[in-house]
Design an enzyme around this catalytic site. Structure first.
Site, mmCIF file in Angstrom:
data_model
loop_
_atom_site.group_PDB
_atom_site.id
_atom_site.type_symbol
_atom_site.label_atom_id
_atom_site.label_comp_id
_atom_site.label_asym_id
_atom_site.label_seq_id
_atom_site.Cartn_x
_atom_site.Cartn_y
_atom_site.Cartn_z
ATOM 1 N N SER A 54 0.851 -1.180 0.000
ATOM 2 C CA SER A 54 0.000 0.000 0.000
ATOM 3 C C SER A 54 0.888 1.231 0.000
ATOM 4 C CB SER A 54 -0.885 0.013 1.252
ATOM 5 O OG SER A 54 -0.084 0.340 2.379
ATOM 6 N N LYS A 55 0.248 2.375 -0.007
ATOM 7 C CA LYS A 55 1.006 3.633 -0.088
ATOM 8 C C LYS A 55 1.977 3.788 1.081
ATOM 9 C CE LYS A 55 -1.797 6.443 -3.076
ATOM 10 N NZ LYS A 55 -3.094 7.065 -3.095
ATOM 11 N N ARG A 56 1.675 3.105 2.189
ATOM 12 C CA ARG A 56 2.592 3.181 3.332
ATOM 13 C C ARG A 56 3.989 2.699 2.953
ATOM 14 N NH1 ARG A 56 2.037 -0.492 6.781
ATOM 15 N NH2 ARG A 56 0.484 -1.646 5.617
#
Ligand code: GLU
Length: 472
Positions: A244-246
């Site tokens: 994910s963007k994390r």
């Protein structure tokens, strides 16, 4: 034998995610491998979240990767008529029924189920209404959706990746296939389109496994044979959680912006969950196609390793001629606010490309070589200055004197190398103690192309000015 037809069916509700790009690539590879057809279908049925801009981003991303479709793009929203006709056909065949339950009734049943700690399943009550009851509701203009009758039977398939996967029809409810406004639900639209487009292999993410028994039930209800399903494992970040963007950039466009080459990205994505056997990493297109198989797709999730992508990109960068990289490097320089004018950048690119991981890396190094105001001393540079102490400026003074004696016409890598070696010998200094201060003076750091090449690309006047500035 029927020829292979595969499809990539993105919903244009966001950017092109690396997972989506990988799915598209596997479909493309399989079509190429088998001489089949790769269909692109934009699933734009979520009217609120689908946008033309997203569609364009997806199309651009695929074009950038060279994952080109043979047919389409089709837009699912254009096929509502057929979706509805399929739902009505199922209704006539009593494989589906009208559901008159209101949203409030369904919400109530859902809340009730959740209170009892069970997940909501529609109890099929409208499927048991009498003909007269249905007619009366229709006559009264009661709105209805259409639900499929889920048979009480095993629904299993031989997944090309996961082997046999099996569900029981009784565990699945009679799901809605057509909303009361006449628009189709995803599972119906996909099945209807895959049938119409004669799709033979559905290669898609693992997250769709729970949809597959519902879709197979629809194939059966429609009297059709389901395609082969191949569910590709998820992509995880380095911490083992779903990417994910994390974890950093997940959009293909971000990697393009950072200066990853499309062929490197494609090579990297191909190996994300697929193995050609052995430990081959750099795979030219023809080999990738020749070696690709659905059996080679791994069952376990793949881990997105950014360092590997950058390493791979470095390999591709090193192998490309500078002339090919120059236009992209110019674009990156523009974004950095550097205008190289008509200067030939090829020697600069050649000087730095083997030590670069991205085009942006190349541009940053070229920028420093073009414009001395961009020099920033890095920690390694500082350490060297501290370590050498007075010898740092003293050695630079010697270099300056030796190189000032070299006229412009002799400012060549060969002559520069000879001059620096001679200087070190004459002064009884280690070559590194002569070279490293020059690196720091010219770039701010201690890692670069060989110093004679660095001096050559920076040029005589500018190199001497940088050395003078570092001495003061
Ligand atoms: N439109 C679906 C998605 O973007 C894909 C459907 C499919 O591949 O069957 O997740």
């Amino acid at each position: 034998m029927t020829s292979v037809r595969v499809r990539f069916a993105p919903s244009p509700t966001g950017y092109l995610h690396v997972g989506g790009a990988r799915t598209a690539l596997f479909n493309w590879l399989y079509a190429k491998r088998t001489g089949g057809t790769f269909v692109l279908r934009i699933e734009d049925t979520d009217k609120e979240r689908s946008t033309e801009a997203h569609t364009q981003v997806i199309l651009d991303g695929l074009a950038w990767l060279g994952v080109t479709h043979d047919e389409g793009p089709y837009f699912q929203g254009q096929f509502y008529g057929r979706h509805r006709a399929d739902a009505e056909g199922l209704l006539r065949a009593d494989r589906a029924y009208r559901c008159f339950c209101t949203r409030e009734e369904l919400d109530q049943a859902r809340t009730h189920a959740e209170k009892g700690n069970s997940s909501f399943r529609y109890d099929g009550r409208c499927g048991r209404l009498s003909r007269a009851d249905v007619d009366a509701r229709l006559a009264a203009g009661t709105p209805f959706s259409i639900r499929v009758r889920m048979p009480d039977e095993e629904i299993a398939w031989e997944d090309a990746v996961h082997d046999r996967i099996s569900f029981q029809g009784r565990d699945l409810d009679d799901f809605i296939i057509l909303r009361s406004d006449g628009t189709p639900i995803y599972n119906l639209a996909v099945v209807s389109d895959d049938i119409e487009m004669r799709i033979t292999h559905v290669i898609r993410g693992d997250d769709h496994i729970s949809n597959t028994p519902k879709q197979i039930a629809l194939y059966r209800a429609l009297g059709r044979t389901p395609p082969v399903f191949a569910h590709v494992p998820m992509i995880l970040g380095s911490d083992g959680k779903k990417l994910s963007k994390r974890h950093g950039a997940t959009a293909v466009g971000d990697y393009q912006d950072q200066g990853i080459l499309p062929l490197a990205m494609r090579n990297f994505l191909a190996l994300l969950g697929w193995s050609p056997g052995g430990d081959r990493e750099i795979l030219p297109e023809e080999e990738m196609i020749a070696l690709f198989s659905l059996e080679g797709i791994q069952k376990k999730a793949a881990v997105f390793d950014l360092a590997k992508l950058e390493w791979m990109n470095g390999q591709y960068l090193s192998a490309r001629p500078a002339a090919e990289l120059e236009p992209a490097v110019r674009r990156h320089l523009g974004a950095l606010g550097v205008d190289p004018g008509s200067r030939d950048l090829r020697p600069l690119i050649d000087a730095v490309k083997t030590r670069s991981r991205t085009l942006l890396d190349i541009a940053n190094q070229v920028a420093v070589r073009l414009d001395r105001t961009r020099i920033t001393r890095d920690p390694k540079g500082d350490q060297l200055v501290t370590k050498l102490g007075a010898a740092f400026t003293a050695n630079l003074a010697l270099v300056s004197a030796a190189l000032t004696a070299l006229p412009e016409a002799q400012w060549t890598p060969a002559a520069l190398e000879a001059a620096l070696k001679e200087l070190a010998e004459r002064e009884g200094k280690k070559l590194g103690d002569v070279m490293q201060p020059v690196r720091v003076a010219l770039t701010g750091g201690t890692v670069s192309e060989p110093v004679n090449e660095l001096l050559a690309v920076v040029g005589r006047e500018d190199s001497l000015a940088r050395i003078a500035a570092a001495r003061s």
